[in-house]
Design a protein around this motif. Structure first.
Motif, PDB file in Angstrom:
ATOM      1  N   PRO B 123     -26.565 -46.135  10.667  1.00  0.00           N
ATOM      2  CA  PRO B 123     -25.470 -47.071  10.386  1.00  0.00           C
ATOM      3  C   PRO B 123     -24.210 -46.769  11.194  1.00  0.00           C
ATOM      4  CG  PRO B 123     -26.505 -46.382   8.344  1.00  0.00           C
ATOM      5  CD  PRO B 123     -27.090 -45.523   9.428  1.00  0.00           C
ATOM      6  N   VAL B 124     -24.029 -45.513  11.570  1.00  0.00           N
ATOM      7  CA  VAL B 124     -22.863 -45.166  12.390  1.00  0.00           C
ATOM      8  C   VAL B 124     -22.918 -45.914  13.722  1.00  0.00           C
ATOM      9  CG1 VAL B 124     -21.733 -43.310  13.682  1.00  0.00           C
ATOM     10  CG2 VAL B 124     -22.469 -42.927  11.315  1.00  0.00           C
ATOM     11  N   VAL B 126     -24.600 -48.768  14.233  1.00  0.00           N
ATOM     12  CA  VAL B 126     -24.409 -50.190  13.907  1.00  0.00           C
ATOM     13  C   VAL B 126     -22.911 -50.502  13.885  1.00  0.00           C
ATOM     14  CG1 VAL B 126     -24.686 -51.957  12.118  1.00  0.00           C
ATOM     15  CG2 VAL B 126     -26.572 -50.354  12.592  1.00  0.00           C
ATOM     16  N   ALA B 127     -22.148 -49.653  13.196  1.00  0.00           N
ATOM     17  CA  ALA B 127     -20.695 -49.854  13.116  1.00  0.00           C
ATOM     18  C   ALA B 127     -20.049 -49.743  14.496  1.00  0.00           C
ATOM     19  CB  ALA B 127     -20.083 -48.844  12.148  1.00  0.00           C
TER      20      ALA B 127
END
Lengths: 289, 289
Positions: B123-124, B126-127
């Protein structure tokens, strides 16, 4: 001729739901609590804080403010965040930004516990919005935009939504939230060619660029719902939005004013997020997202 | 009449750059290394793995495959990921998905070290794509789309780009990457109304929906660049894309074929990401993103 749709009526309706939600939690012995972490005492932070505390009180949420000196060293501030992360009495954490120079936002954002991060500071919540993960927290302003559109039963599914602006606090997250509502979403920005023609296809137009009255009737499709996220001061020193409301009201079906529009809903969304965080931390589902 | 633009020529040009980049690193005593983690032995995983290993060898990157039994318990798999995270000899990690049932992807994705996550599992990352953080890693396929557009000097800044599909492996990240290139980006999907009319405004049309030949000439603006990310089999059992290439070639200025289009570029992008990870882990900047 469209109508000016005030945020207050949306906030009032939401508040009522939230008050009864807090009552249910209280019967289980749970009281949601928001912690505000503020470095220094910037005027606009203080103004927002005042509104947030008032809203929490109204809804029955506990709140606490921890103020830190402008000069707080980074490691000290991070250990304060960790302390808040671990404190079981705190359900939601709001950290004001931007920070003074010695604090590296790009580093600190990884420290806040994602499940308490009620205003989408953590990259984990940024990813969750993009992934349509219902446990995530959007920034409060984009959530307020969706809350307003839903309150007024503006159809989103399949409709053309255009967002002007691509900031991480408004444009990009609101685009993702509109996409999650099944709108066909276009993102415009400073490099967009012929922006009026792109925008005039929008059934829903969301504007968040921070330029006073930049959007006029040329940008508006007949019957469009217009949501103005900007807060600026006009040539006479009066508050105004990014949309020239007077010029656009004729063509649009509804339009949010500035002040009194989206801004009136954000603290209610903050409270909603604190309650959602509290429910999730207590093993409940998140009925309010 | 447009031209079919093969991926191989783009991959070849990129490979050449990457080979010389690896040579520079080798002179400093650094050899980039990719670790592939595979659970079970799914046919399509094996096919991609074979291509990836071949590409690594060609470019001078070390590679290693760790295969785990279908039945591996979650805690064991997570400790294998942690071992790879900590291993200084490994610069990039690719983990094949989807997983067998006992492995919770939504939990495991938080375990991979973001700085080694060369295919955007974390997710890091993705952000970071959404935030336009240049240290992040996009999934390889969306990066391949941008690589192709840049190779052919397709103007993106200010132009209308339409993406059909909103998956986390193609649609949403490619939309963010196009936005980062300053295109005006629209995301369409299954709920979009009158999709042909929306798409026929696109100077750049990227299609990733996984439906054989779903896009015909009605979707195409005269002179558009069309990038077909789909891989399907047609009624005769032959590989084909999401775009009816034959029907669309007349109106488009260029169009990628399937097979031989985007798919030919992805393993070169994987290698590029491993080298970028290696450079970043060794304190260098990331010249190749």
């Amino acid at each position: 001729m469209g109508k000016i749709i005030k945020g207050k009526i949306v906030a009032d309706a939401l508040n009522e739901k939230l008050i009864s939600e807090v009552e249910i939690l209280k019967k289980k012995g749970i009281i949601p609590k928001l912690l505000i972490m503020r470095v220094g005492s910037n005027g606009s932070d203080l103004a927002y804080e005042k509104g947030a505390l008032k809203k929490c009180k109204k809804i029955g949420i506990l709140s606490e403010v921890r103020e830190f000196p402008e000069t707080i060293p980074q490691d000290e501030f991070i250990s304060e965040i960790k302390k808040a992360n671990e404190d079981k009495a705190i359900n939601g954490i709001l950290i004001f930004r931007p920070f003074p120079k010695q604090l590296n936002e790009n580093l600190i954002k990884y420290e806040i516990a994602p499940d308490k991060d009620v205003d989408c500071f953590s990259p984990v919540n940024v990813a969750k919005i993009m992934e349509k993960d219902p446990t995530g927290f959007s920034p409060c302003t984009p959530s307020a935009v969706i809350e307003i559109l839903k309150y007024y039963n503006v159809p989103m599914k399949g409709r053309r939504a255009v967002v002007i602006g691509r900031s991480m606090v408004v444009g990009k997250p609101v685009a993702m939230l509109l996409l999650n509502e099944n709108a066909t979403v276009t993102i415009c920005h400073s490099k967009t060619e012929d922006m009026p023609s792109v925008c005039s296809q929008a059934d829903i137009l969301v504007v968040g660029i921070g330029r006073a009255k930049a959007v006029n009737s040329q940008y508006i499709k007949e019957g469009a719902a217009v949501i103005d996220v900007g807060i600026n001061t006009d040539e006479n020193g009066n508050l105004c939005g990014d949309v020239d409301t007077e010029d656009c009201i004729e063509k649009s079906s509804m339009i949010t004013p500035v002040p009194g529009g989206v801004g009136s809903v954000t603290t209610s969304i903050l409270a909603k997020h604190v309650i959602k965080a509290c429910r999730q931390q207590n093993g409940g589902d998140s009925i309010y997202e």
